[in-house]
Design a protein around this motif. Structure first.
Motif, PDB file in Angstrom:
ATOM      1  N   LYS A 168      -8.020  -1.185   2.857  1.00 48.92           N
ATOM      2  CA  LYS A 168      -8.716   0.132   2.949  1.00 48.92           C
ATOM      3  C   LYS A 168      -7.777   1.091   3.592  1.00 48.92           C
ATOM      4  CE  LYS A 168     -11.885   3.072   3.957  1.00 48.92           C
ATOM      5  NZ  LYS A 168     -11.713   4.233   3.268  1.00 48.92           N
ATOM      6  N   GLN A 169      -6.656   0.556   4.271  1.00 49.43           N
ATOM      7  CA  GLN A 169      -5.615   1.476   4.777  1.00 49.43           C
ATOM      8  C   GLN A 169      -4.667   1.834   3.579  1.00 49.43           C
ATOM      9  OE1 GLN A 169      -4.519  -1.318   7.681  1.00 49.43           O
ATOM     10  NE2 GLN A 169      -4.480   0.027   9.054  1.00 49.43           N
ATOM     11  N   LEU A 170      -4.296   0.853   2.410  1.00 45.75           N
ATOM     12  CA  LEU A 170      -3.599   1.226   1.302  1.00 45.75           C
ATOM     13  C   LEU A 170      -4.495   2.150   0.503  1.00 45.75           C
ATOM     14  CD1 LEU A 170      -1.170   1.114  -0.266  1.00 45.75           C
ATOM     15  CD2 LEU A 170      -2.327  -1.040  -1.133  1.00 45.75           C
ATOM     16  N   SER A 171      -5.781   1.985   0.475  1.00 40.82           N
ATOM     17  CA  SER A 171      -6.363   2.823  -0.518  1.00 40.82           C
ATOM     18  C   SER A 171      -6.569   4.244   0.097  1.00 40.82           C
ATOM     19  CB  SER A 171      -8.282   2.202  -0.193  1.00 40.82           C
ATOM     20  OG  SER A 171      -9.140   3.111  -0.466  1.00 40.82           O
ATOM     21  N   ASP A 172      -6.497   4.506   1.577  1.00 36.26           N
ATOM     22  CA  ASP A 172      -6.616   5.870   2.101  1.00 36.26           C
ATOM     23  C   ASP A 172      -5.158   6.343   1.671  1.00 36.26           C
ATOM     24  OD1 ASP A 172      -9.373   5.259   3.038  1.00 36.26           O
ATOM     25  OD2 ASP A 172      -8.492   4.907   4.861  1.00 36.26           O
ATOM     26  N   ALA A 173      -4.125   5.564   1.831  1.00 34.85           N
ATOM     27  CA  ALA A 173      -2.680   6.080   1.699  1.00 34.85           C
ATOM     28  C   ALA A 173      -2.428   6.508   0.369  1.00 34.85           C
ATOM     29  CB  ALA A 173      -1.604   5.082   2.272  1.00 34.85           C
ATOM     30  N   VAL A 174      -2.851   6.013  -0.599  1.00 32.93           N
ATOM     31  CA  VAL A 174      -2.866   6.003  -2.180  1.00 32.93           C
ATOM     32  C   VAL A 174      -3.968   6.948  -2.683  1.00 32.93           C
ATOM     33  CG1 VAL A 174      -1.081   4.417  -2.543  1.00 32.93           C
ATOM     34  CG2 VAL A 174      -3.669   3.887  -2.940  1.00 32.93           C
ATOM     35  N   ASP A 175      -4.978   7.328  -1.983  1.00 28.46           N
ATOM     36  CA  ASP A 175      -6.377   8.040  -2.258  1.00 28.46           C
ATOM     37  C   ASP A 175      -6.828   7.294  -3.825  1.00 28.46           C
ATOM     38  OD1 ASP A 175      -8.168   9.945  -2.296  1.00 28.46           O
ATOM     39  OD2 ASP A 175      -6.951  11.237  -3.515  1.00 28.46           O
ATOM     40  N   ILE A 176      -7.008   6.020  -3.636  1.00 28.65           N
ATOM     41  CA  ILE A 176      -7.858   5.060  -4.647  1.00 28.65           C
ATOM     42  C   ILE A 176      -8.681   4.333  -4.009  1.00 28.65           C
ATOM     43  CG2 ILE A 176      -7.133   3.183  -6.286  1.00 28.65           C
ATOM     44  CD1 ILE A 176      -4.551   4.583  -6.834  1.00 28.65           C
ATOM     45  N   ASP A 177      -9.889   4.096  -4.755  1.00 36.62           N
ATOM     46  CA  ASP A 177     -10.939   3.344  -4.214  1.00 36.62           C
ATOM     47  C   ASP A 177     -10.536   1.877  -3.915  1.00 36.62           C
ATOM     48  OD1 ASP A 177     -13.890   3.219  -3.880  1.00 36.62           O
ATOM     49  OD2 ASP A 177     -13.742   1.393  -5.173  1.00 36.62           O
ATOM     50  N   ARG A 178     -10.918   1.396  -2.857  1.00 30.60           N
ATOM     51  CA  ARG A 178     -10.719   0.122  -2.052  1.00 30.60           C
ATOM     52  C   ARG A 178     -10.850  -0.913  -3.179  1.00 30.60           C
ATOM     53  NH1 ARG A 178     -11.535  -4.595  -1.529  1.00 30.60           N
ATOM     54  NH2 ARG A 178     -13.801  -4.294  -1.707  1.00 30.60           N
ATOM     55  N   ALA A 179     -12.010  -0.795  -3.837  1.00 31.58           N
ATOM     56  CA  ALA A 179     -12.325  -1.758  -4.951  1.00 31.58           C
ATOM     57  C   ALA A 179     -11.092  -1.890  -6.061  1.00 31.58           C
ATOM     58  CB  ALA A 179     -13.432  -1.752  -5.591  1.00 31.58           C
ATOM     59  N   ASP A 180     -10.640  -0.875  -6.441  1.00 31.67           N
ATOM     60  CA  ASP A 180      -9.601  -0.695  -7.387  1.00 31.67           C
ATOM     61  C   ASP A 180      -8.147  -1.142  -6.701  1.00 31.67           C
ATOM     62  OD1 ASP A 180     -11.252   0.453  -9.316  1.00 31.67           O
ATOM     63  OD2 ASP A 180     -10.556   2.402  -8.928  1.00 31.67           O
ATOM     64  N   ILE A 181      -7.811  -1.191  -5.576  1.00 32.08           N
ATOM     65  CA  ILE A 181      -6.773  -1.652  -4.963  1.00 32.08           C
ATOM     66  C   ILE A 181      -6.954  -3.189  -5.088  1.00 32.08           C
ATOM     67  CG2 ILE A 181      -5.689  -2.314  -2.496  1.00 32.08           C
ATOM     68  CD1 ILE A 181      -5.392   0.661  -3.489  1.00 32.08           C
ATOM     69  N   SER A 182      -8.125  -3.842  -4.938  1.00 34.89           N
ATOM     70  CA  SER A 182      -8.418  -5.307  -5.002  1.00 34.89           C
ATOM     71  C   SER A 182      -8.098  -5.571  -6.745  1.00 34.89           C
ATOM     72  CB  SER A 182      -9.820  -5.531  -4.697  1.00 34.89           C
ATOM     73  OG  SER A 182     -10.151  -7.029  -4.795  1.00 34.89           O
ATOM     74  N   LYS A 183      -8.591  -4.860  -7.529  1.00 39.99           N
ATOM     75  CA  LYS A 183      -8.509  -5.113  -8.894  1.00 39.99           C
ATOM     76  C   LYS A 183      -6.810  -5.019  -9.369  1.00 39.99           C
ATOM     77  CE  LYS A 183     -13.028  -3.769 -10.386  1.00 39.99           C
ATOM     78  NZ  LYS A 183     -13.715  -2.344 -10.839  1.00 39.99           N
ATOM     79  N   TYR A 184      -6.250  -4.199  -8.823  1.00 43.71           N
ATOM     80  CA  TYR A 184      -4.837  -4.048  -8.996  1.00 43.71           C
ATOM     81  C   TYR A 184      -4.017  -5.296  -8.477  1.00 43.71           C
ATOM     82  CZ  TYR A 184      -4.522   0.770 -10.691  1.00 43.71           C
ATOM     83  OH  TYR A 184      -4.538   1.877 -11.425  1.00 43.71           O
ATOM     84  N   GLU A 185      -4.544  -5.791  -7.221  1.00 47.65           N
ATOM     85  CA  GLU A 185      -3.863  -7.033  -6.696  1.00 47.65           C
ATOM     86  C   GLU A 185      -4.044  -8.201  -7.398  1.00 47.65           C
ATOM     87  OE1 GLU A 185      -4.540  -7.146  -2.532  1.00 47.65           O
ATOM     88  OE2 GLU A 185      -3.526  -5.098  -2.070  1.00 47.65           O
ATOM     89  N   ASN A 186      -5.164  -8.312  -8.020  1.00 46.21           N
ATOM     90  CA  ASN A 186      -5.343  -9.307  -8.711  1.00 46.21           C
ATOM     91  C   ASN A 186      -4.931  -9.338 -10.133  1.00 46.21           C
ATOM     92  OD1 ASN A 186      -6.951 -10.647  -6.768  1.00 46.21           O
ATOM     93  ND2 ASN A 186      -8.889  -9.435  -7.045  1.00 46.21           N
ATOM     94  N   GLY A 187      -4.650  -8.137 -10.752  1.00 53.78           N
ATOM     95  CA  GLY A 187      -4.123  -8.097 -11.990  1.00 53.78           C
ATOM     96  C   GLY A 187      -5.142  -7.831 -12.850  1.00 53.78           C
ATOM     97  N   THR A 188      -6.540  -7.434 -12.458  1.00 57.35           N
ATOM     98  CA  THR A 188      -7.475  -7.316 -13.401  1.00 57.35           C
ATOM     99  C   THR A 188      -7.759  -6.005 -13.649  1.00 57.35           C
ATOM    100  OG1 THR A 188      -8.965  -7.421 -11.651  1.00 57.35           O
ATOM    101  CG2 THR A 188      -8.524  -9.558 -12.714  1.00 57.35           C
ATOM    102  N   LYS A 189      -7.040  -4.855 -13.241  1.00 57.56           N
ATOM    103  CA  LYS A 189      -7.281  -3.455 -13.271  1.00 57.56           C
ATOM    104  C   LYS A 189      -6.690  -2.892 -14.582  1.00 57.56           C
ATOM    105  CE  LYS A 189      -8.286   0.583 -11.739  1.00 57.56           C
ATOM    106  NZ  LYS A 189      -9.571   1.039 -12.347  1.00 57.56           N
ATOM    107  N   GLY A 190      -5.707  -3.608 -15.186  1.00 53.01           N
ATOM    108  CA  GLY A 190      -5.304  -3.095 -16.327  1.00 53.01           C
ATOM    109  C   GLY A 190      -3.950  -2.267 -16.101  1.00 53.01           C
TER     110      GLY A 190
END
Length: 113
Positions: free
Chosen positions: A27-49
Motif C-alpha cells: 500500500k505504501q509503495l502503491s501510494d508512492a507510485v500512484d498505482i493500485d495496490r492490486a497492480d503492485i502485487s501483480k507486478y511483484e508476482n510477475g503476472t502484470k505483464g
C-alpha cells in the motif's frame, strides 16, 4: 505458471525486495507510485505483464534505486529479509529510525574490524 527467469518476474522480485528493504507495505509503495495496490502485487508476482518505461522510472525513484537495479537479476536473497521487512514495517517511525541507526553502527563496526 510464472517463468522465474522471465524479465517480468525478475523485475517484480526486485521491486518486492527493495520495497521490503525500505520497510514498506504494498500500500505504501502503491501510494508512492500512484498505482493500485492490486497492480503492485501483480507486478511483484510477475503476472502484470510488461512495464512501461515511465512506470519503471516511478518505481526506481520511489524505491531510491536505479532502473538497472530493478531490471538486473540478483543472486538468491536471504529469506530472512522478507521477515525482517515485514517486522520493520510494523514499527513506529521512531522505532524504524532506531533500527536504521543500529544497522549503520553495525556496518561501521564491520568495516572497521
Amino acid at each position: 505458471m510464472v517463468d522465474i527467469h522471465s524479465e517480468e518476474y525478475i523485475l517484480g522480485q526486485n521491486i518486492r525486495n527493495y520495497r521490503l528493504e525500505k520497510g514498506w507495505s504494498q500500500k505504501q509503495l502503491s501510494d508512492a507510485v500512484d498505482i493500485d495496490r492490486a497492480d503492485i502485487s501483480k507486478y511483484e508476482n510477475g503476472t502484470k505483464g510488461e512495464m512501461g518505461f515511465k512506470t519503471l522510472k516511478k518505481f526506481a525513484s520511489a524505491l531510491d534505486v536505479s532502473t538497472d537495479d530493478l531490471l538486473t537479476e540478483k543472486e538468491k536473497t536471504v529469506e530472512l529479509s522478507e521477515e525482517i521487512g515485514v517486522e520493520f514495517a510494523k514499527l513506529t517511525k521512531d522505532g524504524q529510525i532506531t533500527i536504521r541507526n543500529m544497522m549503520k553502527f553495525l556496518q561501521s563496526q564491520q568495516m572497521a574490524g
